[in-house]
Design an enzyme around this catalytic site. Structure first.
Site, short mmCIF file in Angstrom:
data_model
loop_
_atom_site.label_atom_id
_atom_site.label_comp_id
_atom_site.label_asym_id
_atom_site.label_seq_id
_atom_site.Cartn_x
_atom_site.Cartn_y
_atom_site.Cartn_z
CB SER A 206 -0.91 0.03 1.24
OG SER A 206 -1.77 -1.06 1.23
CB THR A 207 2.79 2.77 2.42
OG1 THR A 207 3.62 1.77 3.00
CG2 THR A 207 1.41 2.79 3.08
#
Length: 163
Positions: A11-12
């Protein structure tokens, strides 16, 4: 050997820097070798820095587009929350793949999703992934709000000057 595609996601940017997507790939590749799956180089679908709460992801979209082509019989993914953080999206993806004759295999899930008990387990994991995503979002918002109330910048990166 069965032809397979591999899907992995982080996600990051921090997760990307920590190489957690590489650890997912390694675990799935090990599973593939042990269970007779062949993954061709162009069948790696990797979404880096993309939230699992979104259904519209570049590499996931490409995988879904190719699912009916007959190029692979299975999609291997580490676990349900790497495929989706939304239960409804997880169900949609599984249904789409199934209609194309593509089996969805989660490496860290012991139950076979073709059977009712496996479906129940997958559903529970999907719901827990969605709940966990919502909890993380709430904690981040609360932390940022606290920083702002303390007079601190909400992000450590100052805005850049416009030229």
């Amino acid at each position: 050997m069965w032809k397979a595609a591999l899907y992995a996601r982080v996600s990051t940017p921090h997760q990307e820097e920590e190489q957690t997507i590489e650890s997912q790939i390694a675990a799935v590749e090990t599973y593939a070798r042990r269970h007779g799956y062949e993954i061709e180089p162009d069948h790696y679908f990797l979404d880096a820095g993309v939230s699992g709460s979104q259904l519209d992801r570049p590499r996931l979209n490409r995988l879904r587009d190719l699912a009916g082509s007959g190029r692979f019989e299975s999609v291997l993914c580490l676990e349900p929350d790497r495929l989706s953080r939304q239960y409804a999206h997880l169900w949609v993806i599984q249904e789409e793949l199934g209609r194309c004759g593509v089996n969805l295999v989660f490496v860290n899930q012991l139950a076979d999703t073709k059977h009712p008990m496996g479906q129940i387990l997958l559903g529970m994991q999907g719901l827990f992934a969605e709940y966990e995503h919502n909890q993380i979002t709430q904690r981040l918002r609360r932390g940022l709000l606290h920083q702002v109330r303390q007079g601190k910048l909400a992000t450590p990166v100052p805005p850049t000057a416009i030229a």
